[in-house]
Motif scaffolding. Structure first.
Motif, PDB file in Angstrom:
ATOM      1  N   ALA A 156      -6.239   5.237   3.323  1.00  0.00           N
ATOM      2  CA  ALA A 156      -7.030   4.736   4.607  1.00  0.00           C
ATOM      3  C   ALA A 156      -6.498   6.073   5.654  1.00  0.00           C
ATOM      4  O   ALA A 156      -5.018   6.256   5.992  1.00  0.00           O
ATOM      5  CB  ALA A 156      -6.480   3.345   5.056  1.00  0.00           C
TER       6      ALA A 156
ATOM      7  N   ALA B 282      -9.636  -4.348  -1.264  1.00  0.00           N
ATOM      8  CA  ALA B 282      -9.944  -3.799  -2.675  1.00  0.00           C
ATOM      9  C   ALA B 282      -9.473  -4.857  -4.155  1.00  0.00           C
ATOM     10  O   ALA B 282     -10.401  -4.338  -4.737  1.00  0.00           O
ATOM     11  CB  ALA B 282      -8.665  -2.285  -2.718  1.00  0.00           C
TER      12      ALA B 282
ATOM     13  N   ASP C  33     -12.894   1.069  -2.391  1.00  0.00           N
ATOM     14  CA  ASP C  33     -14.113   1.105  -1.589  1.00  0.00           C
ATOM     15  C   ASP C  33     -14.693   1.491  -2.129  1.00  0.00           C
ATOM     16  O   ASP C  33     -16.206   1.179  -0.713  1.00  0.00           O
ATOM     17  CB  ASP C  33     -13.293   2.207  -0.114  1.00  0.00           C
ATOM     18  CG  ASP C  33     -13.924   3.707  -0.953  1.00  0.00           C
ATOM     19  OD1 ASP C  33     -13.805   3.350  -1.834  1.00  0.00           O
ATOM     20  OD2 ASP C  33     -13.417   3.851   0.483  1.00  0.00           O
TER      21      ASP C  33
ATOM     22  N   LEU D 230      -6.307  -3.322   2.284  1.00  0.00           N
ATOM     23  CA  LEU D 230      -6.535  -3.190   0.655  1.00  0.00           C
ATOM     24  C   LEU D 230      -6.505  -4.683   0.113  1.00  0.00           C
ATOM     25  O   LEU D 230      -6.776  -4.472  -1.279  1.00  0.00           O
ATOM     26  CB  LEU D 230      -4.503  -3.140   0.642  1.00  0.00           C
ATOM     27  CG  LEU D 230      -3.865  -2.388  -0.915  1.00  0.00           C
ATOM     28  CD1 LEU D 230      -4.512  -1.962  -1.187  1.00  0.00           C
ATOM     29  CD2 LEU D 230      -2.781  -2.977  -1.226  1.00  0.00           C
TER      30      LEU D 230
ATOM     31  N   THR E  80      -5.589   2.096  -0.204  1.00  0.00           N
ATOM     32  CA  THR E  80      -6.493   2.405   0.892  1.00  0.00           C
ATOM     33  C   THR E  80      -6.746   4.116   0.563  1.00  0.00           C
ATOM     34  O   THR E  80      -7.807   4.229   1.164  1.00  0.00           O
ATOM     35  CB  THR E  80      -6.361   2.058   1.270  1.00  0.00           C
ATOM     36  OG1 THR E  80      -5.071   2.200   2.284  1.00  0.00           O
ATOM     37  CG2 THR E  80      -6.347   0.246   1.090  1.00  0.00           C
TER      38      THR E  80
ATOM     39  N   ASP F 255       0.721  -0.964   0.150  1.00  0.00           N
ATOM     40  CA  ASP F 255      -0.143   0.259   0.000  1.00  0.00           C
ATOM     41  C   ASP F 255       0.717   1.208   0.449  1.00  0.00           C
ATOM     42  O   ASP F 255       1.063   1.482   0.824  1.00  0.00           O
ATOM     43  CB  ASP F 255      -0.928  -0.150   1.097  1.00  0.00           C
ATOM     44  CG  ASP F 255      -1.969   0.747   0.919  1.00  0.00           C
ATOM     45  OD1 ASP F 255      -1.844   1.589  -0.339  1.00  0.00           O
ATOM     46  OD2 ASP F 255      -3.117   0.620   1.799  1.00  0.00           O
TER      47      ASP F 255
ATOM     48  N   THR G 191      -9.977   3.349  10.325  1.00  0.00           N
ATOM     49  CA  THR G 191      -9.207   1.818   9.902  1.00  0.00           C
ATOM     50  C   THR G 191      -9.227   0.952  11.118  1.00  0.00           C
ATOM     51  O   THR G 191      -8.238   0.764  11.594  1.00  0.00           O
ATOM     52  CB  THR G 191      -8.489   1.516   9.136  1.00  0.00           C
ATOM     53  OG1 THR G 191      -8.875   3.033   8.015  1.00  0.00           O
ATOM     54  CG2 THR G 191      -8.331   0.699   8.188  1.00  0.00           C
TER      55      THR G 191
ATOM     56  N   SER H 165     -10.172   6.608   3.394  1.00  0.00           N
ATOM     57  CA  SER H 165     -11.436   5.627   3.603  1.00  0.00           C
ATOM     58  C   SER H 165     -10.941   4.630   4.810  1.00  0.00           C
ATOM     59  O   SER H 165     -10.466   5.356   5.774  1.00  0.00           O
ATOM     60  CB  SER H 165     -10.866   4.527   2.396  1.00  0.00           C
ATOM     61  OG  SER H 165      -9.741   3.496   2.479  1.00  0.00           O
TER      62      SER H 165
END
Length: 379
Positions: free
Chosen positions: A273, A316, A246, A313, A271, A59, A277, A309
């Motif tokens: 993220a 996804a 996502d 990963l 992500t 990621d 998360t 998000s």
């Protein structure tokens, strides 16, 4: 210290050359060999029952997780983010920062560089501050500024070779100079958070930019007479396009167009993220901004803008396969070898003899069953 060799049998292994049906042997933290038929005896053997064995995922655009955020510049918190992801199949992370003051950015980069030195992080990503105010997304607009190569040089010095990528809006004064400076320093320049025209975006790619930051999001939209950065990135074979898959940031119909236009080998699943998360609904912060998470969807409290998000990963990858009809090997590569290659992360995101044994065992429904990091089981 030498470890007992481990052989995974009855496996569907995703390799750079395709799917290998057979066995995979791990010795001393490395993939020692792949083969078919009966493996040579010795060490431990594990029959994975026809499951997928895929590279540890990579990621390259992630800001946090498990209640912590990389911009906090807290080594222990960053370690929690890394451990959280690793246990879920993401064995390489590039720590993402958001727009901050020049002094705070130097401090954040310095802290993350120590984690890179220790081998825990694969690099550092600067998303801002050289981005457009009108497309700031979840960045504090008061902290955005025009590209400054002198400031960038200070970050490079603090990062000690670990700064891997920076996002720049090509239309800003000084953007071309910054992109060239990044490219000459071995740092990937990405185009994003931008109002750039099609022509300005192509000029940025000509100057050395090679990634599009979370395509569609926080950029001038696609229009048939004003194609903007989306069409420029999709049409340029030199460019890897990030995609936040996502099913919130990008509609599956629009995401499918990306795979169709660019092909899986140019799509990098990320992500973006944040700290929420792995936790749940509630109120959090991203940088200095308040974020409310509801139903897993993160938005700024102040104006409702999408703010990162809350997926990891492998989700996804599942969304690509189940929602878009992307093949498992292609979706896996978009979450492993493609992002690793885009940022020059040698030896990551690939299963090959002599390579690092970062492996993920996926069940038929693509949920993570087991994770191996440097030849050791971690989940």
């Amino acid at each position: 210290m030498a470890h007992t060799p481990v052989t995974l049998t009855n496996a569907r292994v995703v390799t750079p050359g395709g799917v290998h049906d057979g066995w995979l042997r791990v010795e001393d933290g490395l993939v020692a060999a792949l083969g078919s038929g009966e493996p040579s005896p010795g060490g431990e053997s594990s029959d994975v029952g026809g499951a997928w064995v895929v590279p540890g995922m990579v990621d390259t655009h992630v800001h946090g997780g498990a209640g912590h955020a990389f911009p906090d510049a807290d080594p222990e918190g960053a370690g929690e983010i890394i451990a959280f992801n690793r246990a879920r199949g993401v064995t390489s992370l590039v720590g993402g920062l958001v727009a901050a003051t020049p002094e705070d950015t130097v401090r954040q980069v310095s802290v993350l560089a120590e984690l890179c030195d220790a081998g825990e992080l694969a690099g550092i990503y600067l998303e801002g501050p050289f981005i457009a105010r009108s497309k700031c997304g979840a960045h504090d607009p008061d902290l955005l500024r025009e590209p400054d190569t002198a400031e960038f040089d200070r970050w490079l010095a603090a990062g000690r070779g670990h700064v891997r990528m920076i996002t720049v809006a090509p239309e800003l004064p000084g953007a071309s100079e910054l992109i060239r400076a990044a490219a000459s320093s071995g740092v990937v320049a990405a185009v994003g958070h931008t109002e750039a025209s099609y022509e300005q975006t192509l000029a940025a790619f000509d100057a050395g930019a090679s990634v599009a930051t979370h395509l569609y999001n926080a950029m001038r939209p696609l229009n048939h007479r004003d194609p903007g950065p989306i069409a420029a990135a999709l049409g340029d074979e030199r460019v890897t396009v990030e995609l936040i898959l996502d099913n919130v940031h990008v509609h599956p119909g629009a995401a499918g167009l990306v795979f169709g236009a660019a092909g899986a080998d140019r799509v990098s699943l990320v992500t973006d993220a944040m700290s929420a998360t792995g936790l749940g609904d509630g109120e959090y912060t991203l940088g200095d901004l308040r974020v409310r998470v509801s139903g897993g969807e993160a938005r700024l409290v102040e104006n409702g803008a999408i703010a990162s998000s809350t997926i990891v990963l492998p989700q996804a990858v599942r969304n690509a396969v189940e929602g878009l009809g992307v093949g498992v090997p292609e979706a896996v590569r978009s979450a492993s070898s493609v992002p690793a290659a885009a940022l020059g992360l040698e030896g990551r995101g690939r299963i090959e003899a002599g390579g690092r044994a970062d492996l993920v065992v996926l069940d038929e429904d693509l949920t993570v069953r087991d994770v191996m990091y440097r030849g050791e089981w971690v989940a």
